[in-house]
Scaffold this motif. Structure first.
Motif, PDB file in Angstrom:
ATOM      1  N   LYS A  12       0.833  -1.200   0.000  1.00 48.30           N
ATOM      2  CA  LYS A  12       0.000   0.000   0.000  1.00 48.30           C
ATOM      3  C   LYS A  12       0.866   1.247   0.000  1.00 48.30           C
ATOM      4  N   SER A  13       1.905   1.235   0.813  1.00 48.88           N
ATOM      5  CA  SER A  13       2.825   2.369   0.874  1.00 48.88           C
ATOM      6  C   SER A  13       3.480   2.602  -0.483  1.00 48.88           C
ATOM      7  N   LEU A  14       3.872   1.519  -1.112  1.00 46.50           N
ATOM      8  CA  LEU A  14       4.489   1.596  -2.442  1.00 46.50           C
ATOM      9  C   LEU A  14       3.495   2.151  -3.445  1.00 46.50           C
ATOM     10  N   SER A  15       2.248   1.731  -3.376  1.00 47.20           N
ATOM     11  CA  SER A  15       1.208   2.229  -4.287  1.00 47.20           C
ATOM     12  C   SER A  15       1.017   3.728  -4.118  1.00 47.20           C
ATOM     13  N   ARG A  16       0.963   4.159  -2.858  1.00 48.25           N
ATOM     14  CA  ARG A  16       0.794   5.597  -2.619  1.00 48.25           C
ATOM     15  C   ARG A  16       1.986   6.376  -3.158  1.00 48.25           C
ATOM     16  N   LEU A  17       3.182   5.857  -2.932  1.00 50.15           N
ATOM     17  CA  LEU A  17       4.389   6.536  -3.403  1.00 50.15           C
ATOM     18  C   LEU A  17       4.401   6.633  -4.919  1.00 50.15           C
ATOM     19  N   VAL A  18       4.095   5.529  -5.582  1.00 50.11           N
ATOM     20  CA  VAL A  18       4.078   5.519  -7.050  1.00 50.11           C
ATOM     21  C   VAL A  18       3.007   6.462  -7.568  1.00 50.11           C
ATOM     22  N   SER A  19       1.845   6.475  -6.929  1.00 44.97           N
ATOM     23  CA  SER A  19       0.748   7.351  -7.345  1.00 44.97           C
ATOM     24  C   SER A  19       1.144   8.813  -7.190  1.00 44.97           C
ATOM     25  N   HIS A  20       1.768   9.127  -6.054  1.00 45.92           N
ATOM     26  CA  HIS A  20       2.201  10.505  -5.808  1.00 45.92           C
ATOM     27  C   HIS A  20       3.250  10.936  -6.821  1.00 45.92           C
ATOM     28  N   GLN A  21       4.213  10.083  -7.060  1.00 44.94           N
ATOM     29  CA  GLN A  21       5.265  10.429  -8.004  1.00 44.94           C
ATOM     30  C   GLN A  21       4.736  10.492  -9.435  1.00 44.94           C
TER      31      GLN A  21
END
Length: 164
Positions: A12-21
């Motif tokens: 989930k953290s990775l998904s949020r990071l990728v989405s933000h970037q």
């Protein structure tokens, strides 16, 4: 289970990071597109003004210098935005690879834990079966012992009666 929850949290953290970037990269792409449009319109305006002021060469030179400086500044901004976008892409890819590696390690750890648990359960089942076998053998020995003792007690009682 804890490794699985941790993996889900990290995913989930990775998904949020990728989405933000990704949204940052999209913003940079939009800025880049706007800058390119501005450069194109300023170049067209510069050509128009050049024709209009053709009668006064000094003002034309000043205006051309100003527009040239503006175009140069905009090209530098454009290049900076491109470089920033490339850097964000690189950082995103790098972070994504790190998170994928971390997730892979967690999955391996989870698989190892599952395998250990299976091994322990098999050992428990084996010990349980051995305990059942030992209990049955003990019960048989005890029954045999009691039978022999009860037989020798009756033999003694018969012998005692015979001696009287």
């Amino acid at each position: 289970l804890e490794g699985d929850k941790s993996g889900k949290k990290k995913l989930k953290s990775l998904s949020r990071l990728v989405s933000h970037q990704s949204s940052e990269i999209e913003t940079l792409r939009q800025k880049l597109s706007e800058t390119e449009k501005n450069m194109t319109s300023q170049a067209a305006e510069m050509n128009r003004l050049k024709k209009r002021i053709g009668s006064n060469p000094n003002k034309l030179d000043e205006m051309l210098d100003e527009y040239t400086n503006n175009i140069t500044r905009l090209e530098k901004e454009n290049q900076n935005l491109k470089d920033e976008m490339i850097q964000k892409d690189t950082n995103t890819e790098s972070t994504l690879k790190e998170k994928e590696n971390e997730l892979s390690l967690l999955k391996n750890e989870l698989d190892q834990s599952h395998e250990k648990m299976r091994t322990i359960l098999l050992e428990k089942d084996t010990m349980h079966e051995e305990m059942l076998g030992l209990s049955a053998a003990y019960s048989n020995l005890e029954s045999e012992y009691n039978r022999i003792n009860s037989g020798s007690d009756s033999g003694q009682a018969i012998g005692d009666n015979f001696n009287e």
